[in-house]
Scaffold this motif. Structure first.
Motif, mmCIF file in Angstrom:
data_model
loop_
_atom_site.group_PDB
_atom_site.id
_atom_site.type_symbol
_atom_site.label_atom_id
_atom_site.label_comp_id
_atom_site.label_asym_id
_atom_site.label_seq_id
_atom_site.Cartn_x
_atom_site.Cartn_y
_atom_site.Cartn_z
ATOM 1 N N LEU A 47 -24.042 -19.945 -10.307
ATOM 2 C CA LEU A 47 -23.425 -20.280 -11.597
ATOM 3 C C LEU A 47 -24.417 -20.966 -12.533
ATOM 4 O O LEU A 47 -24.442 -20.675 -13.744
ATOM 5 N N LEU A 48 -25.233 -21.861 -12.000
ATOM 6 C CA LEU A 48 -26.252 -22.522 -12.830
ATOM 7 C C LEU A 48 -27.255 -21.516 -13.377
ATOM 8 O O LEU A 48 -27.609 -21.542 -14.560
ATOM 9 N N LEU A 49 -27.701 -20.606 -12.512
ATOM 10 C CA LEU A 49 -28.650 -19.582 -12.948
ATOM 11 C C LEU A 49 -28.022 -18.698 -14.022
ATOM 12 O O LEU A 49 -28.638 -18.423 -15.053
ATOM 13 N N GLY A 50 -26.794 -18.274 -13.800
ATOM 14 C CA GLY A 50 -26.099 -17.460 -14.793
ATOM 15 C C GLY A 50 -25.914 -18.206 -16.101
ATOM 16 O O GLY A 50 -26.122 -17.646 -17.182
ATOM 17 N N LEU A 51 -25.545 -19.467 -16.014
ATOM 18 C CA LEU A 51 -25.331 -20.269 -17.216
ATOM 19 C C LEU A 51 -26.609 -20.439 -18.021
ATOM 20 O O LEU A 51 -26.604 -20.316 -19.256
ATOM 21 N N VAL A 52 -27.716 -20.698 -17.344
ATOM 22 C CA VAL A 52 -29.001 -20.850 -18.039
ATOM 23 C C VAL A 52 -29.318 -19.592 -18.835
ATOM 24 O O VAL A 52 -29.675 -19.653 -20.021
ATOM 25 N N PHE A 53 -29.155 -18.430 -18.212
ATOM 26 C CA PHE A 53 -29.524 -17.199 -18.901
ATOM 27 C C PHE A 53 -28.508 -16.784 -19.956
ATOM 28 O O PHE A 53 -28.888 -16.192 -20.968
ATOM 29 N N VAL A 54 -27.249 -17.102 -19.762
ATOM 30 C CA VAL A 54 -26.266 -16.824 -20.817
ATOM 31 C C VAL A 54 -26.547 -17.703 -22.033
ATOM 32 O O VAL A 54 -26.565 -17.222 -23.173
ATOM 33 N N LEU B 95 -33.810 -21.562 -8.504
ATOM 34 C CA LEU B 95 -32.421 -21.087 -8.520
ATOM 35 C C LEU B 95 -32.363 -19.598 -8.192
ATOM 36 O O LEU B 95 -31.502 -19.146 -7.427
ATOM 37 N N TRP B 96 -33.296 -18.818 -8.764
ATOM 38 C CA TRP B 96 -33.337 -17.378 -8.506
ATOM 39 C C TRP B 96 -33.616 -17.116 -7.026
ATOM 40 O O TRP B 96 -32.975 -16.263 -6.417
ATOM 41 N N LEU B 97 -34.582 -17.842 -6.457
ATOM 42 C CA LEU B 97 -34.935 -17.642 -5.048
ATOM 43 C C LEU B 97 -33.770 -17.974 -4.116
ATOM 44 O O LEU B 97 -33.507 -17.237 -3.158
ATOM 45 N N VAL B 98 -33.060 -19.050 -4.401
ATOM 46 C CA VAL B 98 -31.912 -19.428 -3.565
ATOM 47 C C VAL B 98 -30.814 -18.367 -3.680
ATOM 48 O O VAL B 98 -30.218 -17.956 -2.680
ATOM 49 N N THR B 99 -30.560 -17.904 -4.886
ATOM 50 C CA THR B 99 -29.537 -16.877 -5.085
ATOM 51 C C THR B 99 -29.950 -15.574 -4.411
ATOM 52 O O THR B 99 -29.131 -14.907 -3.772
ATOM 53 N N ALA B 100 -31.209 -15.190 -4.551
ATOM 54 C CA ALA B 100 -31.695 -13.963 -3.914
ATOM 55 C C ALA B 100 -31.596 -14.076 -2.390
ATOM 56 O O ALA B 100 -31.257 -13.102 -1.712
ATOM 57 N N TRP B 101 -31.881 -15.249 -1.856
ATOM 58 C CA TRP B 101 -31.789 -15.445 -0.418
ATOM 59 C C TRP B 101 -30.347 -15.268 0.061
ATOM 60 O O TRP B 101 -30.097 -14.746 1.150
ATOM 61 N N SER B 102 -29.390 -15.686 -0.768
ATOM 62 C CA SER B 102 -27.980 -15.592 -0.366
ATOM 63 C C SER B 102 -27.488 -14.148 -0.329
ATOM 64 O O SER B 102 -26.485 -13.863 0.329
ATOM 65 N N VAL B 103 -28.176 -13.234 -1.019
ATOM 66 C CA VAL B 103 -27.791 -11.810 -1.008
ATOM 67 C C VAL B 103 -28.937 -10.957 -0.464
ATOM 68 O O VAL B 103 -29.074 -9.784 -0.815
ATOM 69 N N ARG B 104 -29.759 -11.539 0.392
ATOM 70 C CA ARG B 104 -30.960 -10.857 0.873
ATOM 71 C C ARG B 104 -30.666 -9.538 1.566
ATOM 72 O O ARG B 104 -31.495 -8.631 1.548
ATOM 73 N N SER B 105 -29.499 -9.387 2.154
ATOM 74 C CA SER B 105 -29.187 -8.126 2.834
ATOM 75 C C SER B 105 -29.152 -6.958 1.839
ATOM 76 O O SER B 105 -29.437 -5.824 2.217
ATOM 77 N N ALA B 106 -28.844 -7.227 0.589
ATOM 78 C CA ALA B 106 -28.824 -6.168 -0.425
ATOM 79 C C ALA B 106 -30.235 -5.664 -0.730
ATOM 80 O O ALA B 106 -30.398 -4.550 -1.230
#
Length: 128
Positions: free
Chosen positions: A10-17, A105-116
């Motif tokens: 959410l923080l990452l999304g908010l920053v970019f929005v 923030l991007w790295l943590v988010t990417a890690w959470s969906v790493r299987s994709a």
């Protein structure tokens, strides 16, 4: 960990929005850059290249906020973040802290969906 991933996404999304919208609506006052940074941003502004950059911030930011197509949003934001980092490292070091936070923030988010992303990290492609 699920709550941490949610907050980080959410923080990452908010920053970019926010920064994507600011590119169109100009609600965050920013001092004009000087030197090479001013020339670089001036050329991007005159050529309307920044419109694409702001859209590539806004659309993935919204996708992150609504939790849809998160791997796609991260894929679109990756090159944007790299360019923001390179800009600040080479032309405007004073603004580097926020891009570093965004990178984490991007790295943590990417890690959470790493299987994709598992398919792109295959060393060899199986032949059909």
């Amino acid at each position: 960990m699920k709550i941490v991933n949610l907050i980080v996404r959410l923080l990452l999304g908010l920053v970019f929005v926010v920064f994507g919208l600011n590119g169109f609506l100009h609600f965050i006052p920013m001092p004009p850059p000087t030197g090479t940074a001013a020339q670089f941003l001036g050329a991007m502004f005159v050529s309307h290249y920044l419109v694409a950059v702001f859209l590539l911030q806004l659309i993935p930011g919204v996708l992150l906020l609504i939790n849809r197509f998160v791997p796609l949003a991260l894929t679109l934001l990756g090159p944007v973040i790299v360019n923001i980092l390179l800009f600040h490292i080479s032309m405007n070091p004073a603004g580097l802290p926020l891009p570093l936070v965004v990178t984490v923030l991007w790295l943590v988010t990417a890690w959470s969906v790493r299987s994709a992303f598992a398919g792109i990290f295959q060393q060899n492609v199986p032949e059909e």
